[in-house]
Design a protein around this motif. Sequence first.
Motif, PDB file in Angstrom:
ATOM      1  N   THR A   3      35.133  38.853  33.890  1.00  0.00           N
ATOM      2  CA  THR A   3      34.715  40.213  34.191  1.00  0.00           C
ATOM      3  C   THR A   3      35.728  41.210  33.653  1.00  0.00           C
ATOM      4  O   THR A   3      36.935  40.688  33.379  1.00  0.00           O
ATOM      5  CB  THR A   3      34.656  40.321  35.719  1.00  0.00           C
ATOM      6  OG1 THR A   3      35.596  40.363  36.483  1.00  0.00           O
ATOM      7  CG2 THR A   3      33.336  39.270  36.171  1.00  0.00           C
ATOM      8  N   ARG A   4      35.526  42.326  33.749  1.00  0.00           N
ATOM      9  CA  ARG A   4      36.700  43.401  33.206  1.00  0.00           C
ATOM     10  C   ARG A   4      37.457  43.504  34.280  1.00  0.00           C
ATOM     11  O   ARG A   4      38.645  43.628  33.663  1.00  0.00           O
ATOM     12  CB  ARG A   4      35.820  44.979  33.029  1.00  0.00           C
ATOM     13  CG  ARG A   4      36.628  46.118  32.719  1.00  0.00           C
ATOM     14  CD  ARG A   4      35.697  47.071  32.644  1.00  0.00           C
ATOM     15  NE  ARG A   4      36.787  48.260  32.484  1.00  0.00           N
ATOM     16  CZ  ARG A   4      37.486  48.565  31.462  1.00  0.00           C
ATOM     17  NH1 ARG A   4      37.758  48.031  30.413  1.00  0.00           N
ATOM     18  NH2 ARG A   4      38.114  49.876  31.735  1.00  0.00           N
ATOM     19  N   GLY A   5      37.245  43.370  35.548  1.00  0.00           N
ATOM     20  CA  GLY A   5      38.409  43.513  36.566  1.00  0.00           C
ATOM     21  C   GLY A   5      39.436  42.332  36.291  1.00  0.00           C
ATOM     22  O   GLY A   5      40.566  42.588  36.325  1.00  0.00           O
ATOM     23  N   GLU A   6      38.776  41.225  35.856  1.00  0.00           N
ATOM     24  CA  GLU A   6      39.649  40.080  35.773  1.00  0.00           C
ATOM     25  C   GLU A   6      40.661  40.018  34.484  1.00  0.00           C
ATOM     26  O   GLU A   6      41.651  39.757  34.660  1.00  0.00           O
ATOM     27  CB  GLU A   6      38.842  38.617  35.760  1.00  0.00           C
ATOM     28  CG  GLU A   6      39.587  37.560  35.584  1.00  0.00           C
ATOM     29  CD  GLU A   6      38.785  36.164  35.525  1.00  0.00           C
ATOM     30  OE1 GLU A   6      39.148  35.246  34.842  1.00  0.00           O
ATOM     31  OE2 GLU A   6      37.692  36.310  36.085  1.00  0.00           O
ATOM     32  N   ARG A   7      40.156  40.763  33.677  1.00  0.00           N
ATOM     33  CA  ARG A   7      40.664  40.884  32.336  1.00  0.00           C
ATOM     34  C   ARG A   7      42.134  42.144  32.549  1.00  0.00           C
ATOM     35  O   ARG A   7      42.961  41.795  32.191  1.00  0.00           O
ATOM     36  CB  ARG A   7      40.013  41.493  31.205  1.00  0.00           C
ATOM     37  CG  ARG A   7      39.187  40.177  30.369  1.00  0.00           C
ATOM     38  CD  ARG A   7      38.354  40.628  29.006  1.00  0.00           C
ATOM     39  NE  ARG A   7      37.646  41.912  29.450  1.00  0.00           N
ATOM     40  CZ  ARG A   7      36.193  41.764  29.300  1.00  0.00           C
ATOM     41  NH1 ARG A   7      35.850  40.671  29.154  1.00  0.00           N
ATOM     42  NH2 ARG A   7      35.475  42.738  29.704  1.00  0.00           N
ATOM     43  N   VAL A   8      41.560  43.223  33.307  1.00  0.00           N
ATOM     44  CA  VAL A   8      42.549  44.073  33.465  1.00  0.00           C
ATOM     45  C   VAL A   8      43.744  43.483  34.496  1.00  0.00           C
ATOM     46  O   VAL A   8      44.867  43.803  33.995  1.00  0.00           O
ATOM     47  CB  VAL A   8      41.877  45.480  34.326  1.00  0.00           C
ATOM     48  CG1 VAL A   8      42.915  46.213  34.898  1.00  0.00           C
ATOM     49  CG2 VAL A   8      40.950  45.956  33.438  1.00  0.00           C
ATOM     50  N   ARG A   9      43.362  42.665  35.396  1.00  0.00           N
ATOM     51  CA  ARG A   9      44.446  41.812  36.081  1.00  0.00           C
ATOM     52  C   ARG A   9      45.377  41.244  35.424  1.00  0.00           C
ATOM     53  O   ARG A   9      46.460  41.122  35.641  1.00  0.00           O
ATOM     54  CB  ARG A   9      44.152  41.213  37.359  1.00  0.00           C
ATOM     55  CG  ARG A   9      43.541  41.984  38.568  1.00  0.00           C
ATOM     56  CD  ARG A   9      42.856  41.194  39.704  1.00  0.00           C
ATOM     57  NE  ARG A   9      41.694  40.557  39.654  1.00  0.00           N
ATOM     58  CZ  ARG A   9      40.472  40.892  39.584  1.00  0.00           C
ATOM     59  NH1 ARG A   9      40.351  42.244  39.960  1.00  0.00           N
ATOM     60  NH2 ARG A   9      39.570  40.064  39.371  1.00  0.00           N
ATOM     61  N   ARG A  10      44.940  40.327  34.452  1.00  0.00           N
ATOM     62  CA  ARG A  10      45.624  39.309  33.625  1.00  0.00           C
ATOM     63  C   ARG A  10      46.348  40.269  32.743  1.00  0.00           C
ATOM     64  O   ARG A  10      47.468  39.991  32.772  1.00  0.00           O
ATOM     65  CB  ARG A  10      44.488  38.550  32.879  1.00  0.00           C
ATOM     66  CG  ARG A  10      45.333  37.494  32.149  1.00  0.00           C
ATOM     67  CD  ARG A  10      44.241  36.545  31.460  1.00  0.00           C
ATOM     68  NE  ARG A  10      42.860  36.488  31.940  1.00  0.00           N
ATOM     69  CZ  ARG A  10      41.907  36.614  31.145  1.00  0.00           C
ATOM     70  NH1 ARG A  10      41.892  37.107  30.027  1.00  0.00           N
ATOM     71  NH2 ARG A  10      40.758  36.428  31.774  1.00  0.00           N
ATOM     72  N   VAL A  11      46.038  41.245  31.812  1.00  0.00           N
ATOM     73  CA  VAL A  11      46.683  41.973  31.272  1.00  0.00           C
ATOM     74  C   VAL A  11      47.812  42.780  31.922  1.00  0.00           C
ATOM     75  O   VAL A  11      49.097  42.782  31.450  1.00  0.00           O
ATOM     76  CB  VAL A  11      45.716  42.864  30.580  1.00  0.00           C
ATOM     77  CG1 VAL A  11      46.674  44.274  29.531  1.00  0.00           C
ATOM     78  CG2 VAL A  11      44.847  42.385  29.423  1.00  0.00           C
ATOM     79  N   GLY A  12      47.334  43.276  33.102  1.00  0.00           N
ATOM     80  CA  GLY A  12      48.679  43.818  34.131  1.00  0.00           C
ATOM     81  C   GLY A  12      49.631  42.938  34.530  1.00  0.00           C
ATOM     82  O   GLY A  12      50.688  43.271  34.439  1.00  0.00           O
ATOM     83  N   GLN A 137      45.079  39.584  44.341  1.00  0.00           N
ATOM     84  CA  GLN A 137      43.476  40.258  44.251  1.00  0.00           C
ATOM     85  C   GLN A 137      42.689  39.350  43.110  1.00  0.00           C
ATOM     86  O   GLN A 137      41.584  39.214  43.512  1.00  0.00           O
ATOM     87  CB  GLN A 137      43.897  41.524  43.551  1.00  0.00           C
ATOM     88  CG  GLN A 137      44.607  42.518  44.217  1.00  0.00           C
ATOM     89  CD  GLN A 137      43.781  42.832  45.580  1.00  0.00           C
ATOM     90  OE1 GLN A 137      42.607  43.106  45.681  1.00  0.00           O
ATOM     91  NE2 GLN A 137      44.650  42.724  46.662  1.00  0.00           N
ATOM     92  N   GLY A 138      43.244  38.754  42.377  1.00  0.00           N
ATOM     93  CA  GLY A 138      42.411  37.647  41.360  1.00  0.00           C
ATOM     94  C   GLY A 138      42.007  36.710  42.392  1.00  0.00           C
ATOM     95  O   GLY A 138      40.906  36.315  41.920  1.00  0.00           O
ATOM     96  N   ARG A 139      42.663  36.107  43.137  1.00  0.00           N
ATOM     97  CA  ARG A 139      42.213  35.104  43.988  1.00  0.00           C
ATOM     98  C   ARG A 139      40.950  35.343  44.925  1.00  0.00           C
ATOM     99  O   ARG A 139      40.069  34.807  45.103  1.00  0.00           O
ATOM    100  CB  ARG A 139      43.319  34.386  44.797  1.00  0.00           C
ATOM    101  CG  ARG A 139      44.191  33.517  43.836  1.00  0.00           C
ATOM    102  CD  ARG A 139      45.307  32.776  44.782  1.00  0.00           C
ATOM    103  NE  ARG A 139      46.203  32.114  43.690  1.00  0.00           N
ATOM    104  CZ  ARG A 139      47.331  31.871  43.675  1.00  0.00           C
ATOM    105  NH1 ARG A 139      48.235  32.615  44.838  1.00  0.00           N
ATOM    106  NH2 ARG A 139      48.053  31.497  43.028  1.00  0.00           N
ATOM    107  N   ARG A 140      41.397  36.694  45.479  1.00  0.00           N
ATOM    108  CA  ARG A 140      40.431  37.019  46.518  1.00  0.00           C
ATOM    109  C   ARG A 140      39.164  37.485  45.531  1.00  0.00           C
ATOM    110  O   ARG A 140      37.924  37.082  46.037  1.00  0.00           O
ATOM    111  CB  ARG A 140      40.724  38.532  46.834  1.00  0.00           C
ATOM    112  CG  ARG A 140      41.603  38.507  48.037  1.00  0.00           C
ATOM    113  CD  ARG A 140      41.775  39.730  48.692  1.00  0.00           C
ATOM    114  NE  ARG A 140      42.610  39.711  49.858  1.00  0.00           N
ATOM    115  CZ  ARG A 140      43.169  40.760  50.680  1.00  0.00           C
ATOM    116  NH1 ARG A 140      43.016  41.903  49.953  1.00  0.00           N
ATOM    117  NH2 ARG A 140      43.662  40.420  51.680  1.00  0.00           N
ATOM    118  N   ALA A 141      39.246  38.038  44.325  1.00  0.00           N
ATOM    119  CA  ALA A 141      37.877  38.286  43.656  1.00  0.00           C
ATOM    120  C   ALA A 141      37.058  36.926  43.324  1.00  0.00           C
ATOM    121  O   ALA A 141      36.049  36.820  43.056  1.00  0.00           O
ATOM    122  CB  ALA A 141      38.239  38.926  42.432  1.00  0.00           C
ATOM    123  N   ALA A 142      37.795  35.829  42.900  1.00  0.00           N
ATOM    124  CA  ALA A 142      37.438  34.433  42.500  1.00  0.00           C
ATOM    125  C   ALA A 142      36.743  34.116  43.849  1.00  0.00           C
ATOM    126  O   ALA A 142      35.554  33.436  43.682  1.00  0.00           O
ATOM    127  CB  ALA A 142      38.442  33.526  42.087  1.00  0.00           C
TER     128      ALA A 142
END
Length: 146
Positions: A3-12, A137-142
Amino acid sequence: MSTRGERVRRVGWWVILGVASLLTVMCICLVFAAIRNDSAISSQLGTATATVDSVAFDRTIIHFETPDGIVHSPANGVLYPDGLAAGQLVRIEYDASDPELARVAGRSATLTLLPLGSFVFFTWLVAGPALWWIRRQGRRAAAVAV
């Protein structure tokens, strides 16, 4: 697909890690540069009394005379100038083969350890929790997606 949010978190996460790592490497290089300058000065040591011309945020300008009668004023200023004031006379040590490289007598690269070490510490004091928060945040979203 992510998802877009996951990509943003990864890039961040990678940006924060990269910036903090780059700042750390730069500080380590500055310490080694100070050690190299001290080594160059110590290998061909010359001493003189210098007059402080100006003190600014980024450099302290001095002028001094070498035994051959030439007056030198290092363009980059003197190394380790803490506590100097304009008009003051100060003992300096310089590289006899390159009088542009001068330091205040009795001071060395060890003076760079505290400010650079503090900078690295506070860089990671900010980056560490930010990296942890992004991972969380990534783990919560997953977990919510499952």
